[in-house]
Design an enzyme around this catalytic site. Structure first.
Site, PDB file in Angstrom:
ATOM      1  N   TYR A 103       0.854  -1.200   0.000  1.00 45.83           N
ATOM      2  CA  TYR A 103       0.000   0.000   0.000  1.00 45.83           C
ATOM      3  C   TYR A 103       0.877   1.232   0.000  1.00 45.83           C
ATOM      4  O   TYR A 103       1.760   1.367   0.838  1.00 45.83           O
ATOM      5  CB  TYR A 103      -0.931   0.027   1.207  1.00 45.83           C
ATOM      6  CG  TYR A 103      -2.368  -0.084   0.755  1.00 45.83           C
ATOM      7  CD1 TYR A 103      -2.914   0.939  -0.016  1.00 45.83           C
ATOM      8  CD2 TYR A 103      -3.147  -1.191   1.036  1.00 45.83           C
ATOM      9  CE1 TYR A 103      -4.210   0.838  -0.498  1.00 45.83           C
ATOM     10  CE2 TYR A 103      -4.442  -1.300   0.559  1.00 45.83           C
ATOM     11  CZ  TYR A 103      -4.972  -0.271  -0.202  1.00 45.83           C
ATOM     12  OH  TYR A 103      -6.242  -0.372  -0.684  1.00 45.83           O
ATOM     13  N   GLU A 151      -0.455   4.737  -0.816  1.00 43.25           N
ATOM     14  CA  GLU A 151      -1.263   5.926  -1.138  1.00 43.25           C
ATOM     15  C   GLU A 151      -0.404   7.179  -0.983  1.00 43.25           C
ATOM     16  O   GLU A 151       0.336   7.317  -0.002  1.00 43.25           O
ATOM     17  CB  GLU A 151      -2.464   6.014  -0.198  1.00 43.25           C
ATOM     18  CG  GLU A 151      -3.577   5.048  -0.589  1.00 43.25           C
ATOM     19  CD  GLU A 151      -4.744   5.094   0.385  1.00 43.25           C
ATOM     20  OE1 GLU A 151      -4.534   5.488   1.545  1.00 43.25           O
ATOM     21  OE2 GLU A 151      -5.855   4.723  -0.011  1.00 43.25           O
ATOM     22  N   THR A 173      -2.698   5.034 -22.542  1.00 46.83           N
ATOM     23  CA  THR A 173      -2.601   3.682 -21.990  1.00 46.83           C
ATOM     24  C   THR A 173      -1.157   3.229 -22.204  1.00 46.83           C
ATOM     25  O   THR A 173      -0.449   3.757 -23.059  1.00 46.83           O
ATOM     26  CB  THR A 173      -3.509   2.684 -22.722  1.00 46.83           C
ATOM     27  OG1 THR A 173      -3.121   2.649 -24.095  1.00 46.83           O
ATOM     28  CG2 THR A 173      -4.978   3.066 -22.631  1.00 46.83           C
ATOM     29  N   LYS A 216      -0.947  -0.611 -25.277  1.00 54.00           N
ATOM     30  CA  LYS A 216      -1.304  -0.728 -26.697  1.00 54.00           C
ATOM     31  C   LYS A 216       0.002  -0.740 -27.511  1.00 54.00           C
ATOM     32  O   LYS A 216       0.834  -1.596 -27.251  1.00 54.00           O
ATOM     33  CB  LYS A 216      -2.305   0.358 -27.068  1.00 54.00           C
ATOM     34  CG  LYS A 216      -3.630   0.158 -26.288  1.00 54.00           C
ATOM     35  CD  LYS A 216      -4.719   1.149 -26.589  1.00 54.00           C
ATOM     36  CE  LYS A 216      -5.939   0.886 -25.704  1.00 54.00           C
ATOM     37  NZ  LYS A 216      -6.987   1.921 -25.858  1.00 54.00           N
TER      38      LYS A 216
HETATM   39  C1  LIG Z   1      -8.083   2.195 -25.060  1.00 53.22           C
HETATM   40  C2  LIG Z   1      -8.494   3.618 -24.906  1.00 53.22           C
HETATM   41  C3  LIG Z   1      -8.842   4.158 -23.654  1.00 53.22           C
HETATM   42  C4  LIG Z   1      -9.114   3.324 -22.442  1.00 53.22           C
HETATM   43  O1  LIG Z   1      -8.124   2.587 -21.948  1.00 53.22           O
HETATM   44  P1  LIG Z   1      -8.450   1.467 -20.828  1.00 53.22           P
HETATM   45  O2  LIG Z   1      -7.088   1.139 -20.325  1.00 53.22           O
HETATM   46  O3  LIG Z   1      -9.153   0.365 -21.531  1.00 53.22           O
HETATM   47  O4  LIG Z   1      -9.293   2.125 -19.791  1.00 53.22           O
HETATM   48  C5  LIG Z   1      -9.094   5.525 -23.578  1.00 53.22           C
HETATM   49  N1  LIG Z   1      -9.037   6.299 -24.660  1.00 53.22           N
HETATM   50  C6  LIG Z   1      -8.746   5.812 -25.883  1.00 53.22           C
HETATM   51  C7  LIG Z   1      -8.714   6.736 -27.027  1.00 53.22           C
HETATM   52  C8  LIG Z   1      -8.479   4.452 -26.043  1.00 53.22           C
HETATM   53  O5  LIG Z   1      -8.229   3.980 -27.260  1.00 53.22           O
END
Ligand SMILES: *Cc1c(COP(=O)(O)O)cnc(C)c1O
Length: 424
Positions: free
Chosen positions: A60, A62, A232, A235
């Site tokens: 933890y 925070e 993110t 990706k």
């Molecule tokens: C994938 C995505 C998100 C959200 O991401 P998560 O990790 O799934 O919450 C937000 N904005 C855009 C443009 C995305 O492509």
């Protein structure tokens, strides 16, 4: 347990919980056995996965490094400080916050920092390539804020910049957002900055999809133009499933407070350590070469599909993804997705701009090249992939036992065997 234990012990899991161990094995087989073309997915490295599966998950912490609400944070503080410094250097940013649990959480922080319920947001509409968290009716962002949406131009199928400017002047939004989930082309950040300045708005870039290309210096960065850039990390970037943001110094306190304590509780220190590992990977020449190859592959794939009558919207792509209109081949998005799935090809149906079909049917598919590029595939393989997709869509069947499904699946198998994900 010995000092060589850092978290992952698959043999122990297998003996205690064979059901879940089987899921891990099955998923790895699935990743290795098929073609992964979902534009938002990737294969993160064993190093990233090791940090994720570590005892840092127990802590933890925070607060922020040096200012925690709990004791015993000396080690995790080092991880977060490394993640912050690497992130700032990678993106040449004035400030970084690496605690967001996901892309959606990072976006929540933007609303928390800059908007009050009822304030106006200007963002791209979901059916034209935006995102759920950009003010759609199903999302908190559309329920609590007044969202105004721009779309794409009917002819170019790219962002309608005239509409952006017109709506900004008409509605005087608090925040203007650029970015989305199905935008194949580069975004003119300089234009958005000018419009935001003219109407006194905060300029937010949601770079969730393309930040990995920015990290590899393969496309221009939004960081010099935007007040805040959320993204993110899982990706194109290829890190752990998570989020982060970078911003101008002047917004640092507002955004840090919006992440914690406004929106989140304790940070996931194992994920933050994994983000630090990922940012280090992103600074290597190998990563830059990967980022450029992702785009080269996407261009070849988009063009080759187009030659088969599966038309890329906007005529192609500048990024890692392309969106394809299936109307010329008389197949819906939902059928194309099912036929590809039966043939060992994972991709997703997607609405195309001005789609006559409902979103759950859709007239298009979205394909992306991060996974196949991480596997080491190049332009020649993209032409093969286009042949396989086109055959599955136009001659295939949703039944995996159909002879065409079997035949394509065997060809997919041969191809991925030459470029294994997570080689043994
Ligand atoms: C994938 C995505 C998100 C959200 O991401 P998560 O990790 O799934 O919450 C937000 N904005 C855009 C443009 C995305 O492509």
């Amino acid at each position: 347990m010995s000092e060589t234990f850092y978290g992952s012990d698959f043999a122990a899991l297998q003996s205690f919980d064979p059901d879940i161990a089987d899921v891990l094995v099955g998923e790895l087989d699935r990743l290795r056995g098929g073609l992964q073309l979902i534009a938002s997915e990737n294969f993160s490295s064993p190093e990233v996965l090791t940090a994720l599966g570590s005892t840092l998950s127990n802590k933890y912490a925070e607060g922020y490094p040096g200012r925690r609400y709990y004791g015993g944070c000396a080690e995790v503080d080092k991880a977060e400080e490394l993640a912050i410094e690497r992130c700032k250097t990678l993106f040449d940013a004035e400030h970084a916050n690496v605690q967001a649990h996901s892309g959606a959480s990072a976006n929540q922080a933007v609303y928390g920092a800059f908007m009050q319920p009822g304030d106006t947001l200007l963002a791209m509409s979901l059916p034209h390539g935006g995102h759920l968290t950009h003010g759609t009716r199903m999302s908190f962002s559309g329920k609590w804020f007044n969202a105004v949406h721009y779309g794409v131009d009917k002819d170019s199928e790219d962002i309608d910049y005239d509409e952006v400017e017109r709506l900004a002047k008409e509605h005087k939004p608090k925040v203007i957002c650029a970015g989305g989930s199905a935008i194949p082309r580069l975004i003119d950040f300089e234009f958005f900055r000018r419009v935001a300045d003219e109407v006194g708005a905060i300029f937010w870039v949601d770079a969730a999809h393309f930040i990995g290309l920015v990290a590899g210096k393969a496309i221009p960065s939004p960081v010099p133009y935007a007040d805040v850039v959320t993204f993110t990390t899982h990706k194109v970037l290829r890190g752990p499933r998570s989020g982060a943001l970078v911003c101008k110094e002047e917004h640092k306190t507002a955004l840090d407070r919006a992440i914690f304590p406004m929106m989140q509780g304790g940070p996931q220190m194992h994920t933050i350590a994994a983000k630090a590992v990922n940012f280090k990977e992103c600074a290597t020449p190998e990563y830059a070469a990967y980022a450029r190859q992702v785009i080269d592959n996407a261009k070849v794939l988009a063009e080759a599909l187009g030659e088969k009558g599966i038309r890329p919207t906007t005529g192609g792509t500048d990024t890692h993804l392309s969106l394809h209109d299936l109307q010329p081949v008389l197949v819906t998005g939902v059928d194309a997705e099912a036929r590809c799935d039966a043939a060992g090809i994972t991709l997703n149906k997607n609405a195309i701009p001005f789609d006559p079909q409902k979103p759950n049917i859709a007239s298009g598919i979205r394909v992306g090249t991060p996974c196949v590029t991480t596997q080491g595939m190049g332009a020649d393989e993209m032409r093969t992939v286009a042949d396989l997709i086109a055959r599955a869509i136009t001659e295939g069947d949703a039944d995996p036992e159909h002879p065409v499904s079997r035949e394509i699946r065997a060809q997919v198998s041969d191809l991925v065997a030459r470029f294994p994900a997570y080689p043994r």
